[in-house]
Write an enzyme that holds these catalytic residues in place. Structure first.
Site: not given
Ligand SMILES: *Cc1c(COP(=O)(O)O)cnc(C)c1O
Length: 319
Positions: A54, A79, A205, A209, A211, A305
């Site tokens: 990030k 988060s 994923e 979750g 999606d 990650s």
């Protein structure tokens, strides 16, 4: 419609990050290769500054703000890892940062965010709308809102992780990348298209979750309730307006892994590779270890990650 970013944006981000972000190591494991029958290359963003990729996107976005924006400060909702990324980038660039974080974020992530000199505001992730809270702050204080994934500069910054991986490994057959809102995978997919055009990029994923998987298969953004999973970095409800078109165009498929499979991958990383990997950080690794798409005989990239997990929590997962 043109995609939000091009490979040139990733190259420009890489120049901005030079000497600021770590060029993280690419690790191999004989055991993984033997278990999977593949050649697996792990890009270790758990060893990035602040413990996750990030930082790349956050710094790339903040570095490009106009002087008056830098002066008024930035805010973000996250988060955890995006908050730390923004906080560290802001500190390095001399910018004030306010972060809106769920009150149940891992303590280690909140402490680290404050440690970088940022102000932290808490909210309840199951009942309150973080975007509304951060948006209000942005309006009231004139701060610039830095979104965690749905922003071209953030996406381009994240893509530098895959750019570095391909520079080191050459072309790959498969690249596993986890996704929450899709910033990392969309940047990585644009890098892959340029540097390894036949590489199939596979999104990963949490099972609870999916999606992104539903969105990819239905061809439209599917919104879900906040999923309950140990992968706290992937508890997003929907892909972004900018990330979805990239995923639709450049990601081959999206697979899911269970929390039990995440724990197994975290255990493997600790025991065999001597690495601390957070649950979300282990998504892509778990998918490769479980061969969620066939890997035998292939050259496979895996983006690990992040590594920000409470040590006591990690111990309980490993026990
Ligand atoms: C944010 C994050 C993700 C998800 O990234 P997106 O860009 O939202 O898809 C995955 N792993 C870790 C460790 C993260 O911090």
């Amino acid at each position: 419609m043109a995609l939000a970013i091009s490979y040139g944006d990733i190259e420009a981000a890489h120049r901005r990050l030079q000497g600021v972000a770590h060029r993280t190591p690419v690790m191999r494991s004989q055991t993984v290769d033997a278990l999977t029958g593949a050649q697996v290359f792990f890009k270790c963003e758990n060893l990035q500054r602040m413990g996750a990729f990030k930082f790349r996107g956050a710094y790339n976005a903040l570095a490009q703000l106009a002087p008056e924006q830098k002066q008024r400060g930035v805010c973000a909702f996250s988060s955890g890892n995006h908050a730390q990324g923004v906080a560290l980038a802001a500190q390095l660039l001399g910018i004030d940062a306010t972060l809106v974080m769920p009150q149940d974020s891992p303590a280690v992530k909140m402490a680290a965010t404050r440690g970088y000199g940022a102000q932290v505001i808490n909210y309840d992730r199951y009942t309150e709308d973080r975007e509304a809270i951060a948006g209000q702050l942005a309006r009231e204080r004139g701060m610039t809102l830095i979104p965690p994934y749905d922003h071209a500069d953030v996406m381009a910054g994240q893509g530098t992780a895959a750019q570095e991986l391909f520079e080191e490994t050459g072309p790959l057959d498969l690249l596993f990348v986890c996704l929450g809102g899709g910033g990392l995978i969309s940047g990585c997919a644009v890098a892959a298209r340029q540097l390894s055009p036949t590489c199939r990029v596979i999104g990963v994923e949490p099972e609870a979750g999916n999606d992104g998987q539903q969105s990819k298969r239905l061809g439209r953004i599917v919104r879900i309730d906040t999923p309950r999973t140990i992968a706290d970095g992937a508890q997003t409800q929907a892909l972004g307006q900018l990330t979805f078109p990239v995923i639709e165009a450049l990601v081959a498929d999206i697979v899911t892994v269970s929390d039990a499979e995440l724990i197994e991958a975290m255990r493997f990383a600790a025991a065999r590779m001597k690495m601390v990997v957070e649950p979300t950080g282990a998504l892509a690794m778990a998918a490769a270890l479980q061969a969620k798409v066939p890997v035998r005989g292939l050259r496979v990239g895996v983006i690990i990650s992040g590594g920000n997990v409470d040590i006591a929590q990690l111990a309980s997962y490993l026990a």
